[in-house]
Design an enzyme around this catalytic site. Structure first.
Site, PDB file in Angstrom:
ATOM      1  N   ASP A 104       5.482  -0.653  10.387  1.00  0.00           N
ATOM      2  CA  ASP A 104       4.069  -0.870  10.673  1.00  0.00           C
ATOM      3  C   ASP A 104       3.612  -2.220  10.119  1.00  0.00           C
ATOM      4  OD1 ASP A 104       4.495   0.001   8.055  1.00  0.00           O
ATOM      5  OD2 ASP A 104       2.917   1.519   8.070  1.00  0.00           O
ATOM      6  N   ASP A 107       4.358  -6.301   3.619  1.00  0.00           N
ATOM      7  CA  ASP A 107       3.536  -7.022   2.640  1.00  0.00           C
ATOM      8  C   ASP A 107       4.482  -7.822   1.757  1.00  0.00           C
ATOM      9  OD1 ASP A 107       1.705  -7.909   0.847  1.00  0.00           O
ATOM     10  OD2 ASP A 107       1.031  -5.955   0.170  1.00  0.00           O
TER      11      ASP A 107
HETATM   12  P1  5GP Z   1       5.810  -3.787   0.867  1.00  0.00           P
HETATM   13  O1  5GP Z   1       7.012  -3.069   0.299  1.00  0.00           O
HETATM   14  O2  5GP Z   1       6.159  -4.682   2.065  1.00  0.00           O
HETATM   15  O3  5GP Z   1       5.005  -4.530  -0.152  1.00  0.00           O
HETATM   16  O4  5GP Z   1       4.802  -2.676   1.368  1.00  0.00           O
HETATM   17  C1  5GP Z   1       4.997  -2.032   2.546  1.00  0.00           C
HETATM   18  C2  5GP Z   1       4.161  -0.774   2.639  1.00  0.00           C
HETATM   19  O5  5GP Z   1       2.936  -0.867   1.907  1.00  0.00           O
HETATM   20  C3  5GP Z   1       3.768  -0.557   4.078  1.00  0.00           C
HETATM   21  O6  5GP Z   1       4.764   0.162   4.780  1.00  0.00           O
HETATM   22  C4  5GP Z   1       2.476   0.180   3.938  1.00  0.00           C
HETATM   23  O7  5GP Z   1       2.722   1.561   3.783  1.00  0.00           O
HETATM   24  C5  5GP Z   1       1.868  -0.343   2.658  1.00  0.00           C
HETATM   25  N1  5GP Z   1       0.889  -1.422   2.926  1.00  0.00           N
HETATM   26  C6  5GP Z   1       1.014  -2.747   2.689  1.00  0.00           C
HETATM   27  N2  5GP Z   1      -0.088  -3.418   3.053  1.00  0.00           N
HETATM   28  C7  5GP Z   1      -0.943  -2.496   3.569  1.00  0.00           C
HETATM   29  C8  5GP Z   1      -2.267  -2.575   4.131  1.00  0.00           C
HETATM   30  O8  5GP Z   1      -2.914  -3.635   4.278  1.00  0.00           O
HETATM   31  N3  5GP Z   1      -2.824  -1.397   4.542  1.00  0.00           N
HETATM   32  C9  5GP Z   1      -2.169  -0.200   4.427  1.00  0.00           C
HETATM   33  N4  5GP Z   1      -2.806   0.871   4.864  1.00  0.00           N
HETATM   34  N5  5GP Z   1      -0.929  -0.082   3.891  1.00  0.00           N
HETATM   35  C10 5GP Z   1      -0.321  -1.224   3.473  1.00  0.00           C
END
Ligand code: 5GP
Length: 183
Positions: A104, A107
């Protein structure tokens, strides 16, 4: 649910359902072209990727398969540690398959980095990533993302599979959550 139904909870609508659908069609066409003659297995991470997976696959003209993983990341509070526990593993063997991980949003990419090395060890014929949304920090990740729907600003967004406290996942559009909702 549409953004209009929860407008007071959003500070901005970033992409409407129509814009998302149009971009999904473009990415689907690109994948059809890139994998011509090879059948793709898409691996989604529950629950966020449910909407993008179902729309992406239906927009494709070639045969494609799907499987799902559920993971939980060990971390303190809101900080992701990059250490991941697999709660539900795939039902499919990856060896010799052409795999695209469908996300989805990326980040920091910490969870994804772990997942990619885990999946790579299962010896797929190829392994790529498709994410619907990507935040600026994702560019510093050591894994390459082949397909990106939209690059978005570094704000907390909801809709199109992305939740806040379990809500807004079923909103068709993508919006920035207004600070008063989580303050
Ligand atoms: P990462 O490991 O890339 O930092 O984080 C990934 C996960 O964090 C995503 O799969 C999602 O579940 C959550 N996440 C990161 N940014 C957002 C955001 O802006 N909104 C939401 N709802 N979830 C986020």
């Amino acid at each position: 649910m549409d953004a209009a139904d929860v407008m007071s909870d959003l500070s901005e609508v970033l992409y409407t359902a129509d814009e998302i659908a149009e971009r999904i069609s473009e990415v689907a066409a690109q994948i059809d072209e890139d994998y011509e003659g090879r059948e793709v297995l898409m691996v989604g991470v529950l629950n966020g990727a449910v909407m993008v997976m179902s729309d992406l696959q239906r927009a494709m003209t070639s045969h494609v398969q799907m499987d799902w993983m559920a993971v939980s990341s060990y971390g303190s509070g809101t900080q992701s540690s990059g250490v991941v526990r697999i709660l539900k593993d795939l039902n499919t063997e990856l060896e010799g398959r052409h795999v695209i991980v469908v996300e989805d949003i990326i980040d920091t990419g910490l969870t994804l980095s772990y997942l990619m090395s885990n999946l790579a060890s299962r010896r797929p014929a190829s392994l790529e990533i498709m994410t619907m949304f990507s935040k600026p920090e994702a560019a510093e990740m050591d894994v390459e993302v082949k397909y990106v729907g939209f690059e978005i600003p570094n704000q907390f967004v909801v809709g199109y599979g992305l939740d806040y406290a379990g809500r807004y996942r079923n909103m068709r559009d993508l919006g920035i959550l207004a600070p008063h909702v989580y303050a």
